[in-house]
Design an enzyme around this catalytic site. Sequence first.
Site, PDB file in Angstrom:
ATOM      1  N   GLN A 141      21.224  36.779   5.678  1.00  0.00           N
ATOM      2  CA  GLN A 141      21.889  37.811   4.891  1.00  0.00           C
ATOM      3  C   GLN A 141      22.305  38.944   5.807  1.00  0.00           C
ATOM      4  O   GLN A 141      21.492  39.471   6.574  1.00  0.00           O
ATOM      5  CB  GLN A 141      20.967  38.346   3.797  1.00  0.00           C
ATOM      6  CG  GLN A 141      21.545  39.472   2.969  1.00  0.00           C
ATOM      7  CD  GLN A 141      22.779  39.035   2.195  1.00  0.00           C
ATOM      8  OE1 GLN A 141      22.814  37.944   1.622  1.00  0.00           O
ATOM      9  NE2 GLN A 141      23.812  39.863   2.191  1.00  0.00           N
ATOM     10  N   GLN A 144      20.210  42.124   7.075  1.00  0.00           N
ATOM     11  CA  GLN A 144      18.789  41.771   6.992  1.00  0.00           C
ATOM     12  C   GLN A 144      18.375  40.821   8.116  1.00  0.00           C
ATOM     13  O   GLN A 144      17.643  39.866   7.891  1.00  0.00           O
ATOM     14  CB  GLN A 144      18.464  41.128   5.631  1.00  0.00           C
ATOM     15  CG  GLN A 144      18.453  42.102   4.464  1.00  0.00           C
ATOM     16  CD  GLN A 144      17.781  41.510   3.243  1.00  0.00           C
ATOM     17  OE1 GLN A 144      17.847  40.304   2.990  1.00  0.00           O
ATOM     18  NE2 GLN A 144      17.139  42.353   2.461  1.00  0.00           N
ATOM     19  N   TYR A 147      14.550  40.864   8.201  1.00  0.00           N
ATOM     20  CA  TYR A 147      13.944  40.220   7.028  1.00  0.00           C
ATOM     21  C   TYR A 147      14.204  38.713   7.037  1.00  0.00           C
ATOM     22  O   TYR A 147      13.293  37.907   6.806  1.00  0.00           O
ATOM     23  CB  TYR A 147      14.521  40.857   5.760  1.00  0.00           C
ATOM     24  CG  TYR A 147      13.912  40.380   4.468  1.00  0.00           C
ATOM     25  CD1 TYR A 147      12.713  40.907   4.002  1.00  0.00           C
ATOM     26  CD2 TYR A 147      14.555  39.415   3.698  1.00  0.00           C
ATOM     27  CE1 TYR A 147      12.160  40.482   2.801  1.00  0.00           C
ATOM     28  CE2 TYR A 147      14.021  38.986   2.503  1.00  0.00           C
ATOM     29  CZ  TYR A 147      12.821  39.527   2.050  1.00  0.00           C
ATOM     30  OH  TYR A 147      12.282  39.095   0.862  1.00  0.00           O
ATOM     31  N   TYR A 179      17.147  36.245  -6.358  1.00  0.00           N
ATOM     32  CA  TYR A 179      17.078  37.606  -6.897  1.00  0.00           C
ATOM     33  C   TYR A 179      16.219  37.613  -8.155  1.00  0.00           C
ATOM     34  O   TYR A 179      16.553  36.997  -9.163  1.00  0.00           O
ATOM     35  CB  TYR A 179      18.474  38.135  -7.195  1.00  0.00           C
ATOM     36  CG  TYR A 179      19.208  38.578  -5.953  1.00  0.00           C
ATOM     37  CD1 TYR A 179      19.075  39.882  -5.476  1.00  0.00           C
ATOM     38  CD2 TYR A 179      20.009  37.697  -5.229  1.00  0.00           C
ATOM     39  CE1 TYR A 179      19.730  40.297  -4.317  1.00  0.00           C
ATOM     40  CE2 TYR A 179      20.662  38.099  -4.070  1.00  0.00           C
ATOM     41  CZ  TYR A 179      20.520  39.404  -3.627  1.00  0.00           C
ATOM     42  OH  TYR A 179      21.158  39.796  -2.487  1.00  0.00           O
TER      43      TYR A 179
END
Length: 241
Positions: A141, A144, A147, A179
């Site tokens: 992503q 990110q 992450y 999500y």
Amino acid sequence: MSRVALITGGTSGIGAAIAKAFHAAGYRVAVNYAFTEARAAQFREETGIPAYCWDIRDYQACVEGIAEVERDLGPVEILVNNAGITRDAMFHKMTPQQWRDVVDTNLTGAFNMTHPIWPGMRERGFGRIVNISSINGQKGQAGQANYSAAKAGDLGLTKALAQEGASRNITVNAICPGYIGTEMVRAIPENVLNERILPHIPVGRLGEPEEIARCVLFLASDDAGFITGSTLTANGGQYFT
């Protein structure tokens, strides 16, 4: 006697849903948290589940915290590595501290929690470890890099430990949520949620923390004894592997 389950980052969001699901299923449950004392106090009052404070980035703190849990409840037989943070930034603007904070929590934290528990699981010939990764550990992503790298690392850790633990009846699996309707996600501006996120989720909605909790509960059960080294994607069809 019921088994002992320990969930990191367990006083809110997905972690709290997991803890409540185990508690409702009759397990002896403990949660770990850090830096959120008011929320932890509310969680204890609402659920009756004991919550222990330590920083999973600190190996010795994990050793001592786990020992306290085991003195109170008994040997930890189920570990859910759920705690995680974000420090988002485009890579050219990301600071070394933002990188370290996320990797130390989301990846090294899983090592710090699993390593002290692993010998006892081997000796007893039973263990269930579930690592909460992320859809962004699978597909990456923008903004990110830290992450995504840490969550991808959790998947590698899962596969390696699954091979080491199999002969001792220790299963190690991962879940990659998409999500999920946690407080953090629901704080996203409504226009961003409706225009940039939900259109990419084929089922047309956010997931619920309880849906992830049910996945964890299954992987920790005796019924899942033949499942190890697996990654369960729970993302509403947003990304297929």
